[in-house]
Design a protein around this motif. Structure first.
Motif, PDB file in Angstrom:
ATOM      1  N   TRP A   1     -87.586 -73.334 -14.842  1.00 30.00           N
ATOM      2  CA  TRP A   1     -88.925 -73.074 -14.318  1.00 30.00           C
ATOM      3  C   TRP A   1     -89.765 -74.330 -14.513  1.00 30.00           C
ATOM      4  N   GLU A   2     -90.725 -74.499 -13.622  1.00 31.64           N
ATOM      5  CA  GLU A   2     -91.557 -75.698 -13.607  1.00 31.64           C
ATOM      6  C   GLU A   2     -92.670 -75.582 -14.649  1.00 31.64           C
ATOM      7  N   GLU A   3     -92.786 -76.590 -15.505  1.00 34.27           N
ATOM      8  CA  GLU A   3     -93.826 -76.600 -16.536  1.00 34.27           C
ATOM      9  C   GLU A   3     -94.891 -77.625 -16.182  1.00 34.27           C
ATOM     10  N   SER A   4     -96.103 -77.385 -16.653  1.00 33.07           N
ATOM     11  CA  SER A   4     -97.197 -78.339 -16.488  1.00 33.07           C
ATOM     12  C   SER A   4     -96.890 -79.585 -17.312  1.00 33.07           C
ATOM     13  N   VAL A   5     -97.219 -80.753 -16.776  1.00 32.31           N
ATOM     14  CA  VAL A   5     -96.931 -82.025 -17.458  1.00 32.31           C
ATOM     15  C   VAL A   5     -97.551 -82.036 -18.854  1.00 32.31           C
TER      16      VAL A   5
ATOM     17  N   VAL B   1     -86.103 -78.795 -24.783  1.00 34.08           N
ATOM     18  CA  VAL B   1     -85.222 -79.245 -23.710  1.00 34.08           C
ATOM     19  C   VAL B   1     -86.016 -79.300 -22.411  1.00 34.08           C
ATOM     20  N   VAL B   2     -85.996 -80.455 -21.757  1.00 34.01           N
ATOM     21  CA  VAL B   2     -86.684 -80.640 -20.481  1.00 34.01           C
ATOM     22  C   VAL B   2     -85.739 -81.374 -19.542  1.00 34.01           C
ATOM     23  N   LYS B   3     -85.541 -80.817 -18.362  1.00 36.04           N
ATOM     24  CA  LYS B   3     -84.791 -81.528 -17.321  1.00 36.04           C
ATOM     25  C   LYS B   3     -85.831 -82.294 -16.525  1.00 36.04           C
TER      26      LYS B   3
ATOM     27  N   HIS C   1     -89.843 -82.095 -14.909  1.00 35.33           N
ATOM     28  CA  HIS C   1     -90.702 -81.071 -15.519  1.00 35.33           C
ATOM     29  C   HIS C   1     -90.074 -79.683 -15.541  1.00 35.33           C
ATOM     30  N   TRP C   2     -88.759 -79.589 -15.659  1.00 37.36           N
ATOM     31  CA  TRP C   2     -88.071 -78.300 -15.584  1.00 37.36           C
ATOM     32  C   TRP C   2     -87.634 -77.829 -16.959  1.00 37.36           C
ATOM     33  N   ILE C   3     -87.916 -76.569 -17.259  1.00 38.89           N
ATOM     34  CA  ILE C   3     -87.572 -75.950 -18.537  1.00 38.89           C
ATOM     35  C   ILE C   3     -86.460 -74.938 -18.285  1.00 38.89           C
ATOM     36  N   PRO C   4     -85.348 -75.035 -19.027  1.00 37.21           N
ATOM     37  CA  PRO C   4     -84.248 -74.103 -18.776  1.00 37.21           C
ATOM     38  C   PRO C   4     -84.547 -72.700 -19.299  1.00 37.21           C
ATOM     39  N   TYR C   5     -84.044 -71.711 -18.575  1.00 34.23           N
ATOM     40  CA  TYR C   5     -84.063 -70.336 -19.075  1.00 34.23           C
ATOM     41  C   TYR C   5     -82.926 -70.199 -20.085  1.00 34.23           C
ATOM     42  N   ASP C   6     -83.002 -69.186 -20.941  1.00 34.65           N
ATOM     43  CA  ASP C   6     -81.893 -68.914 -21.839  1.00 34.65           C
ATOM     44  C   ASP C   6     -80.723 -68.372 -21.005  1.00 34.65           C
TER      45      ASP C   6
END
Length: 146
Positions: free
Chosen positions: A2-6, A14-16, A19-24
């Motif tokens: 999911w897209e996170e705010s900068v 963990v950040v891809k 700006h992407w945060i992985p789901y479990d």
């Protein structure tokens, strides 16, 4: 993902990029299952928690209370290559038998990888075609017989 705010990226271990945060793993599996069901007419909406739901067709995660949405990213690995059609349960079935009216000298079959570019010389009404590979697909196994 999911897209996170900068401004909030440092709050996550963990950040891809960018700006992407992985789901479990459990949530990822839930989203993948919903995507498969949605592709055959099932609901694309997945409740992630009391506060959020995701739409796997729109690729959005929405805060149920505020209506604010963030983008989703599906980063699925490519399917594994199998050296034999019979070597993997996920491999496609073998092709149907050749029609009897194809001459013996025309019976050399070419198995094509997805992404290959072919040039067809002719195509029969039953779907069989004659041609050659113009450009092999990335990562394709060698088709050189010798």
């Amino acid at each position: 993902y999911w897209e996170e705010s900068v401004a909030r990226l440092t709050a996550h271990a963990v950040v891809k990029p960018p700006h992407w945060i992985p789901y479990d793993d459990q949530t990822s599996a839930q989203l993948e299952a919903a995507r498969a069901k949605a592709s055959v007419g099932g609901s694309p909406v997945v409740p992630l928690s009391a506060a959020y739901h995701a739409n796997v067709l729109e690729m959005k995660q929405t805060n149920v209370r505020t209506g604010f949405s963030r983008a989703l990213l599906r980063d699925a690995p490519p399917p594994p290559k199998s050296s034999s059609w019979f070597g993997s349960r996920d491999a496609p079935p073998p092709p149907p038998p050749l029609p009897a009216d194809i001459d013996a000298d025309e019976r050399t079959c070419l198995v094509c990888d997805v992404g290959a570019i072919l040039q067809l010389a002719k195509q029969r009404d039953d779907g069989w075609a004659f041609g050659s590979v113009v450009l092999a697909a990335d990562g394709a196994l060698s088709t050189d017989p010798g």
